[in-house]
Design a protein around this motif. Structure first.
Motif, short mmCIF file in Angstrom:
data_model
loop_
_atom_site.label_atom_id
_atom_site.label_comp_id
_atom_site.label_asym_id
_atom_site.label_seq_id
_atom_site.Cartn_x
_atom_site.Cartn_y
_atom_site.Cartn_z
N SER A 278 4.88 -5.15 -6.13
CA SER A 278 5.71 -4.65 -7.23
C SER A 278 7.23 -4.53 -6.33
N LEU A 279 7.22 -4.69 -5.14
CA LEU A 279 8.45 -4.36 -4.30
C LEU A 279 9.42 -5.55 -4.50
N PHE A 280 8.93 -6.89 -4.45
CA PHE A 280 9.38 -7.95 -4.34
C PHE A 280 9.75 -8.67 -5.80
N ARG A 281 8.84 -7.79 -6.64
CA ARG A 281 8.75 -8.74 -8.06
C ARG A 281 10.28 -8.98 -8.82
N PRO A 282 11.18 -7.76 -8.62
CA PRO A 282 12.68 -8.19 -9.11
C PRO A 282 13.27 -9.04 -8.22
N PHE A 283 12.95 -9.63 -7.18
CA PHE A 283 13.63 -10.44 -6.40
C PHE A 283 13.23 -11.89 -6.25
N GLN A 284 11.81 -11.99 -6.54
CA GLN A 284 11.44 -13.43 -6.44
C GLN A 284 9.93 -13.37 -7.49
N THR A 285 9.63 -14.69 -7.58
CA THR A 285 8.60 -14.94 -8.43
C THR A 285 6.92 -14.90 -7.85
N SER A 286 7.02 -14.99 -6.32
CA SER A 286 5.86 -14.54 -5.60
C SER A 286 6.06 -13.93 -4.58
N THR A 287 4.99 -13.81 -3.65
CA THR A 287 4.80 -13.06 -2.32
C THR A 287 3.99 -13.89 -1.48
N LYS A 288 4.42 -13.69 -0.18
CA LYS A 288 3.51 -14.55 0.82
C LYS A 288 2.33 -13.68 1.25
N LYS A 289 1.56 -14.46 1.78
CA LYS A 289 0.01 -13.88 2.11
C LYS A 289 0.35 -13.19 3.39
N PRO A 290 0.04 -11.77 3.46
CA PRO A 290 0.37 -10.97 4.67
C PRO A 290 -0.53 -11.48 5.90
N LYS A 291 0.05 -11.34 7.01
CA LYS A 291 -0.24 -11.77 8.32
C LYS A 291 -1.05 -11.02 8.73
N TYR A 292 -0.85 -9.64 8.57
CA TYR A 292 -1.63 -8.55 9.08
C TYR A 292 -2.33 -7.74 7.73
N ALA A 293 -2.19 -6.46 7.81
CA ALA A 293 -2.68 -5.82 6.23
C ALA A 293 -1.16 -5.96 5.35
N CYS A 294 -1.60 -5.68 4.12
CA CYS A 294 -0.75 -5.69 3.05
C CYS A 294 0.09 -4.43 2.89
N CYS A 295 -1.01 -3.28 2.08
CA CYS A 295 -0.34 -2.06 1.80
C CYS A 295 -1.39 -1.04 1.81
N ASP A 296 -1.00 0.07 1.34
CA ASP A 296 -2.29 1.17 1.44
C ASP A 296 -3.18 0.92 0.12
N TYR A 297 -2.69 0.27 -1.15
CA TYR A 297 -3.33 -0.14 -2.03
C TYR A 297 -4.26 -1.19 -2.00
N CYS A 298 -3.99 -1.97 -0.85
CA CYS A 298 -4.72 -3.17 -0.58
C CYS A 298 -5.50 -2.91 0.49
N GLY A 299 -6.07 -1.55 1.00
CA GLY A 299 -6.91 -1.24 2.04
C GLY A 299 -6.25 -0.67 3.22
N PHE A 300 -4.96 -0.92 3.59
CA PHE A 300 -4.33 -0.31 4.95
C PHE A 300 -4.64 1.10 4.94
N ASP A 301 -4.91 1.58 6.16
CA ASP A 301 -4.72 2.87 6.62
C ASP A 301 -4.66 2.79 8.34
#
Length: 509
Positions: free
Chosen positions: A453-476
């Motif tokens: 959602s952060l990069f949607r206004p800038f580009q059509t896709s996002t890269k696969k995270p090298k480490y953790a993605c975000c709090d909604y994708c399981g990071f703590d």
């Protein structure tokens, strides 16, 4: 080895180019105007530094910050590139005159958008062979040009006066709309675009909900105590940055903490910046004045104590973390009604129409009284205008031929038309800025993947995270294992003492 890679290795010590660099440089060397959008920390400056070495003539770089210019000049000189200079307000008048008189000996010339309007400098540049006109951090044209620094909107006239050399515009946060703005205000519709994904695989995004600012402070204390890593904490308030830095210093005595904002003395700011760069400080409590010129590779945490006014600013600030490719985390602390502070900041940026009308009335009276010059400070004080508000009005007065180089021109019958157009611009800018703020608030309060959602206004896709993605994708944070580095032995806890020592050393020489 190709000539390009030979220059890359000899001057910068790299064997290979990063994504996008070589394609941009090759087009620049072929005299094409280019818009390059690359991720933060991806080495955008090499895209004009190498051409300045390889092209005949000089390259001029429009840079937004004095500290950024000075740092790049120092870095280039240490690499053996001596024909580089920054022309700015730090330079004494006699030294500036000497530089301008000998300007043609420099291959790479840095200047601010305000400085390049200087008549003496502009006349000298006209006499030279300019191979390239660079606008670094080109999103400032759209982001700052309309209010904060209208001289960005005058660059198109400078380019024309210099004979329309090839133009290179570089940014890390240009949405499609901002890209259109850049092409429009530089009058370069045929620019070749090199647009690359802005998201970096090693950055993780998280938002921490808090009930009030005391809870924000408590959360930060726990986080900083657990993770003793280079950290930047962003504030929208200078006072709050100082207060929180003081509280954290008292409660976390093992950490070296300082504050930084635009209201500080220049020498103090330079010292704080250098200490942080050299790992002599652990945590910086700062405003947006700190960061654009910071190329520190091992920042692991970026904390936003206050909400930025737009996602572009947020991406710029987050991009200062993890430039070495190691795992780094962005934390936004969000409490109820947090959007009120950025709202107030936006509302204070532009003048109100009563101020605009009063200034126009004063100019009319002065002209009728045969007083053709203005006293900027007198008018600003009388009308309670900030520097930003003053620049905004003056830009539009000049555009409507009511003011020229502090000289009042006859207004005739265009008063109503001028007021109507300025009011339209003010309303449009407010609509745009509140839209950008609402996007930021929507992102913070969203319940979907933050990266997408952060990069949607800038580009059509996002890269696969090298480490953790975000709090909604399981990071703590319980599972975060940042790269720790041994701190330098030289620890400077009291920056004021160190500043005093610098003065003593300079006085003894």
């Amino acid at each position: 080895m190709s000539k390009l890679k030979e220059v890359l290795y000899n001057y910068f010590g790299h064997h290979t180019f990063r994504e996008g660099q070589q394609a941009i440089i090759e087009d620049v060397l072929n005299k094409k105007s280019v818009l390059g959008v690359l991720p933060t920390g991806s080495g955008k400056s090499i895209c004009y530094q190498i051409p300045s070495i390889m092209l005949e003539g000089s390259v001029i770089v429009i840079s937004p910050l004095l500290s950024l210019m000075e740092d790049q000049v120092k870095q280039l000189k240490t690499k053996g590139f001596k024909d580089v200079v920054a022309i700015n307000s730090f330079i004494r008048r006699n030294e500036k005159k000497k530089i301008i008189n000998n300007l043609s000996r420099y291959k790479l010339i840095y200047a601010s958008p305000e400085m390049v309007q200087n008549k003496q400098l502009l006349e000298r540049l006209k006499q030279m062979r300019l191979s390239l006109f660079v606008v670094d951090e080109a999103h400032c044209i759209s982001q700052w040009g309309h209010e904060f620094r209208p001289d960005y909107l005058k660059l198109v006239d400078v380019i024309a006066q210099l004979g329309n050399p090839s133009v290179l515009a570089l940014s890390a946060t240009a949405t499609p709309d901002v890209q259109k703005d850049i092409l429009k205000y530089l009058n370069t519709p045929d620019m070749k675009k090199h647009i690359y994904p802005m998201d970096r695989e090693n950055l993780t995004f998280t938002v921490q909900a808090c009930d009030h600012k005391q809870e924000k402070l408590s959360y930060m204390k726990v986080l900083l105590k657990k993770f003793d890593v280079p950290t930047m904490i962003y504030f929208s308030s200078k006072k709050e940055a100082e207060v929180v830095a003081d509280q954290l210093s008292r409660d976390l005595p093992d950490l070296r903490i300082a504050f930084y904002h635009g209201g500080m003395d220049g020498m103090d700011r330079t010292l704080i910046q250098q200490q942080f760069m050299q790992d002599q400080l652990d945590v910086i409590c700062c405003t947006s004045a700190f960061g654009m010129g910071i190329d520190k590779s091992n920042v692991r945490l970026i904390i936003h104590y206050h909400l930025p006014t737009q996602m572009e600013s947020f991406i710029q600030e987050v991009g200062r973390a993890g430039r070495d490719g190691e795992s780094s985390v962005s934390v936004v602390l969000y409490a109820p009604f947090d959007e009120m502070l950025p709202q107030r900041l936006i509302e204070s940026e532009l003048p109100n129409m009563d101020q605009v009308e009063s200034l126009l009335f004063m100019l009319e009276k002065k002209y009728q009284s045969n007083i053709k010059t203005i006293d900027k400070h007198e008018m600003m004080m009388y009308l309670q205008l900030s520097e930003i508000q003053w620049r905004f009005i003056v830009y539009h007065l000049e555009n409507h031929d009511i003011l020229k180089e502090s000289q009042i021109l006859p207004i005739y019958n265009q008063k109503e038309m001028f007021l109507s157009k300025v009011e339209t611009v003010i309303n449009e800018r407010y609509t745009y800025k509140f839209k950008k703020l609402n996007e930021m608030v929507a992102w913070v309060t969203a319940t979907t993947c933050r990266r997408k959602s952060l990069f949607r206004p800038f580009q059509t896709s996002t890269k696969k995270p090298k480490y953790a993605c975000c709090d909604y994708c399981g990071f703590d944070f319980t599972h975060w294992e940042p790269l720790y580095e041994t701190k330098k032995a030289a620890t400077i806890k009291d920056w004021k003492t160190d500043l005093a020592m610098l003065f003593l050393q300079s006085n003894s020489n």
